[in-house]
Design a protein around this motif. Structure first.
Motif, short mmCIF file in Angstrom:
data_model
loop_
_atom_site.label_atom_id
_atom_site.label_comp_id
_atom_site.label_asym_id
_atom_site.label_seq_id
_atom_site.Cartn_x
_atom_site.Cartn_y
_atom_site.Cartn_z
N ILE A 130 -8.67 -11.04 6.09
CA ILE A 130 -8.14 -9.71 5.84
C ILE A 130 -8.32 -9.50 4.59
N GLY A 135 -2.81 -2.07 3.44
CA GLY A 135 -2.56 -2.51 4.95
C GLY A 135 -2.70 -4.09 4.92
N LYS A 136 -3.26 -4.60 4.20
CA LYS A 136 -3.42 -5.96 4.19
C LYS A 136 -2.52 -6.97 4.55
N THR A 138 0.46 -6.14 6.32
CA THR A 138 0.82 -5.66 7.75
C THR A 138 0.04 -6.29 8.46
N THR A 139 -1.18 -6.19 8.49
CA THR A 139 -2.38 -6.61 9.32
C THR A 139 -2.23 -7.94 9.63
N GLU A 180 -5.02 -13.37 4.13
CA GLU A 180 -5.21 -12.30 3.37
C GLU A 180 -5.62 -12.65 2.09
N LEU A 200 -10.27 -3.52 5.73
CA LEU A 200 -9.54 -2.40 6.43
C LEU A 200 -9.99 -1.18 5.84
N ASN A 234 -14.03 -0.59 9.61
CA ASN A 234 -13.13 0.74 9.98
C ASN A 234 -14.10 1.67 10.06
N HIS A 303 -1.94 5.44 10.37
CA HIS A 303 -2.42 4.01 9.42
C HIS A 303 -2.13 2.71 10.16
N ASN A 304 -0.71 2.52 10.70
CA ASN A 304 -0.34 1.46 11.20
C ASN A 304 -0.87 1.08 12.51
N ASN A 307 -4.12 -0.61 11.65
CA ASN A 307 -4.03 -1.98 11.17
C ASN A 307 -3.83 -2.81 12.32
#
Length: 479
Positions: A130, A135-136, A138-139, A180, A200, A234, A303-304, A307
């Motif tokens: 990722i 957002g890295k 969280t994803t 990540e 992302l 994306n 945005h979440n 993710n």
């Protein structure tokens, strides 16, 4: 240039006792890299300019294990003579030591590159990678939770805080890793061949480090090189799809999109508040598989949800069942300082998004609230705030600015939102955040959100973004 030609294709079976490796930095990744190299028998030299108590303890341990550790101001002025390889942990390509190594033809690797090589051929664990501007973490946490829900032995590693090397040295094998990767790490990674990977999003960030937008973009795009199964992109960010189109992948690897709208063929998306898969099912031409509901994503900000779809795409590429995607989303605990409500007082909500270290991340936070007193500023890293201010000026009750590049944000507000009240905090010492919170409260009205979404890095005033967020929370609670 090194006299060890085998280093070009080195792996864990190579004759590492022949090699002298220079490791730059004694952070968690630098320590892990040095520890791993010693385990494989290499001669290790470590340089670290910061002689803190923590670094002194690490240095003593590495010396006990056989490393040559040079600690203290000026240590990195070492010339890379008699060095066969450099492993670096985030240092700029323009650092004199790295520039000298590159000029001498010495290979320079990141810690993930080192871990990738040392893990093979004995323990080749698949990596799900990722990256992206925002957002890295969280994803990656979402993906780890999905993999755990599927009963797999896994770990979230890399830029998220745990070095990949730790998994290489772990006596128990892993089924798969959620990795990540930052642009800094990817810049120095040359042979990764991930099972599947996602970029992302792509927005300006770290431009000074990479020498401009093209260098930053090229570093991010490296994650797709030699991908084996799925390149996830994306759909709302065409730059990520172009990266996939340009990548040299393993034959048979698929391009998989994610979207907040109804998904097309070979995509994941949203239908009637459900996260669905039209990529990894046999009937994808005329149907979709329900994975989870939007309500399973916390917080369910757009945005979440994006993710969550990206994490789901990587999990599904690895064969994770739909139920584990849902259970993983329900069970994940997202890291602190990411759109985190601190408290509500006098009908004013105080939200910590200190992890918003660039304008694109701040954009996601601002979109989540209708009326905001915005606390911003810090190290702008060469980015601009014009587009951000234009997009959100109608929701700004006011702005409070602090940090070394506060004038960059102030200039954008002056040009594009002249009617928004702005308070500038000149102090850069410990009391600055308390002043900023007090100023924000003076501007706020019932129903407003006081939002710390700096859009800038934190190192001008704080140890890291977490320390900045903690300072905000402390100021809010004692205010």
């Amino acid at each position: 240039m090194t006299s060890l030609p085998w280093l070009a294709t080195a792996d864990g079976a190579s004759p590492w006792p022949q090699a002298t490796v220079l490791v730059t930095g004694l952070g968690v990744s630098g320590f892990a890299a040095a520890d791993g190299l010693l385990e494989f028998g290499a001669r290790v030299v470590v340089v670290e300019d910061t002689a803190s108590e923590v670094n002194a303890d690490k240095a003593e341990l590495l010396r006990t294990l056989g490393a040559d550790v040079r600690l203290g101001p000026g240590s990195s002025a070492l010339r890379p003579d008699d060095i066969d390889l450099v492993v670096t942990t985030g240092w700029s390509p323009r650092h004199p030591l790295l520039a000298a190594a590159a000029a001498a033809g010495i290979g320079i690797w990141s810690e993930p590159e080192l871990a990738w090589r040392l893990g093979r051929p004995k323990r080749p664990v698949p990596w799900l990678g990722i990256t992206g501007t925002n957002g890295k973490t969280t994803t990656t946490q979402m993906l780890e939770s999905m993999l755990l829900a599927a009963g797999l032995r896994t770990a979230a590693v890399g830029n998220i805080g745990r070095p990949v090397m730790e998994t290489v040295l772990d006596p128990e094998p892993y089924d798969v890793l959620a990795v990540e990767l930052s642009s800094h790490q990817l810049h120095w990674s040359h042979s990764l061949s991930l099972h599947s990977a996602v970029v992302l999003n792509l927005q300006p960030d770290h431009l000074e480090w990479h020498g401009g937008a093209a260098g930053y973009r090229d570093a991010k795009a490296r994650i797709y090189e030699r991908v084996q199964i799925a390149c996830v992109y994306n759909d709302a960010d065409p730059a990520t799809e172009r990266m996939v189109e340009d990548a040299d992948v393993i034959e048979g690897a698929r391009a998989i999109g994610f979207t907040l709208g109804i998904p097309g063929l070979s995509m994941l998306g949203v239908v009637d508040d459900l996260l669905v898969d039209r990529a990894f099912i046999e009937q994808r031409r005329d149907s979709a598989l329900e994975l989870a509901s939007v309500a399973d994503v916390n917080p369910a900000a757009p945005h979440n949800v994006a993710n969550a779809l990206a994490a789901a795409a990587l999990a599904r590429a690895f064969g994770v069942r739909a139920g584990a995607v849902r259970d993983g989303l329900r069970g994940v605990r997202v890291a602190a300082h990411k759109i985190e409500t601190v408290l509500v007082r006098d009908e004013i909500t105080f939200v910590d998004d200190s992890k918003a270290t660039n304008p694109h991340a701040a954009d996601a936070a601002l979109r989540a609230f209708a009326s905001v007193v915005w606390i911003a500023g810090g190290q702008a890293k060469g980015t601009t705030f014009d587009d951000l201010v234009v997009a959100h000026r109608d929701r700004l009750r006011g702005a409070v600015l602090l940090g070394v590049d506060r004038a960059v944000v102030a200039d954008a507000l002056r040009r594009h939102a002249p009617d928004v009240p702005v308070i500038t905090i000149e102090d850069t010492e410990d009391g600055a955040m308390a002043q900023a919170v007090a100023a924000a409260v003076s501007l706020a009205r019932p129903g407003d959100t006081v939002l710390l979404a700096p859009g800038c890095a934190s190192l001008d005033m704080y140890r890291d973004y977490a320390a900045r967020g903690d300072a905000f929370a402390a100021a809010v609670r004692t205010g």
